[in-house]
Design a protein around this motif. Sequence first.
Motif, PDB file in Angstrom:
ATOM      1  N   MET A   1       0.837  -1.189   0.000  1.00 26.69           N
ATOM      2  CA  MET A   1       0.000   0.000   0.000  1.00 26.69           C
ATOM      3  C   MET A   1       0.876   1.245   0.000  1.00 26.69           C
ATOM      4  O   MET A   1       1.852   1.305   0.728  1.00 26.69           O
ATOM      5  N   TYR A   2       0.518   2.206  -0.799  1.00 33.34           N
ATOM      6  CA  TYR A   2       1.272   3.454  -0.875  1.00 33.34           C
ATOM      7  C   TYR A   2       0.820   4.426   0.198  1.00 33.34           C
ATOM      8  O   TYR A   2      -0.362   4.517   0.500  1.00 33.34           O
ATOM      9  N   GLU A   3       1.783   5.135   0.741  1.00 36.94           N
ATOM     10  CA  GLU A   3       1.461   6.210   1.669  1.00 36.94           C
ATOM     11  C   GLU A   3       1.217   7.477   0.850  1.00 36.94           C
ATOM     12  O   GLU A   3       2.002   7.811  -0.036  1.00 36.94           O
ATOM     13  N   ILE A   4       0.157   8.163   1.160  1.00 35.48           N
ATOM     14  CA  ILE A   4      -0.201   9.387   0.458  1.00 35.48           C
ATOM     15  C   ILE A   4       0.316  10.583   1.253  1.00 35.48           C
ATOM     16  O   ILE A   4       0.110  10.680   2.461  1.00 35.48           O
ATOM     17  N   ASN A   5       0.994  11.479   0.560  1.00 36.02           N
ATOM     18  CA  ASN A   5       1.454  12.763   1.105  1.00 36.02           C
ATOM     19  C   ASN A   5       2.365  12.629   2.323  1.00 36.02           C
ATOM     20  O   ASN A   5       2.159  13.263   3.357  1.00 36.02           O
ATOM     21  N   ILE A   6       3.420  11.855   2.178  1.00 33.95           N
ATOM     22  CA  ILE A   6       4.473  11.817   3.181  1.00 33.95           C
ATOM     23  C   ILE A   6       5.074  13.225   3.221  1.00 33.95           C
ATOM     24  O   ILE A   6       5.500  13.740   2.168  1.00 33.95           O
ATOM     25  N   PRO A   7       5.094  13.879   4.368  1.00 31.57           N
ATOM     26  CA  PRO A   7       5.471  15.300   4.410  1.00 31.57           C
ATOM     27  C   PRO A   7       6.792  15.633   3.719  1.00 31.57           C
ATOM     28  O   PRO A   7       6.864  16.617   2.968  1.00 31.57           O
ATOM     29  N   GLU A   8       7.850  14.853   3.933  1.00 34.83           N
ATOM     30  CA  GLU A   8       9.132  15.211   3.314  1.00 34.83           C
ATOM     31  C   GLU A   8       9.107  15.009   1.803  1.00 34.83           C
ATOM     32  O   GLU A   8       9.790  15.715   1.057  1.00 34.83           O
ATOM     33  N   ILE A   9       8.290  14.097   1.311  1.00 39.44           N
ATOM     34  CA  ILE A   9       8.176  13.876  -0.133  1.00 39.44           C
ATOM     35  C   ILE A   9       7.359  15.005  -0.753  1.00 39.44           C
ATOM     36  O   ILE A   9       7.703  15.526  -1.818  1.00 39.44           O
ATOM     37  N   VAL A  10       6.295  15.418  -0.078  1.00 39.19           N
ATOM     38  CA  VAL A  10       5.523  16.580  -0.548  1.00 39.19           C
ATOM     39  C   VAL A  10       6.443  17.789  -0.639  1.00 39.19           C
ATOM     40  O   VAL A  10       6.393  18.558  -1.618  1.00 39.19           O
ATOM     41  N   ALA A  11       7.305  17.987   0.360  1.00 39.37           N
ATOM     42  CA  ALA A  11       8.230  19.126   0.343  1.00 39.37           C
ATOM     43  C   ALA A  11       9.185  19.045  -0.846  1.00 39.37           C
ATOM     44  O   ALA A  11       9.465  20.057  -1.505  1.00 39.37           O
TER      45      ALA A  11
END
Length: 127
Positions: A1-11
Amino acid sequence: MYEINIPEIVAEVTAAFTRYEQALVSNDIAVLNELFWNSPHTLRLGATENLYGYQSITGFRAARSPLNLARRLRRTVITTYGRDFATANTEFERSATARLGRQSHTWLRLPEGWRIVAAHVSYLDIP
């Protein structure tokens, strides 16, 4: 399952998107070309052109007028899916037109960094 909107990836994707936007409005062709995946599989469906492959995209950029590139973004939505895939969608307005622009990017993390693998630009008339 994919994680949605991991904070450091969004950044990370937000930074790449912001860099793209700055390059777009300042006509920094080198950065614009850098941020598109150098592949025949990359595509950009523009407001007046359909570009298939990196070479078509870079050719378009080289021939595009550098005038009237300023724009105001609104409703930008960046969504990440896991650590290596993201979308960025935004609306934009230009003072030179009475149309609302829409832009979408599909971003992929590659060994060289985040790159746009597909893009779309279209317009709506503003009532």
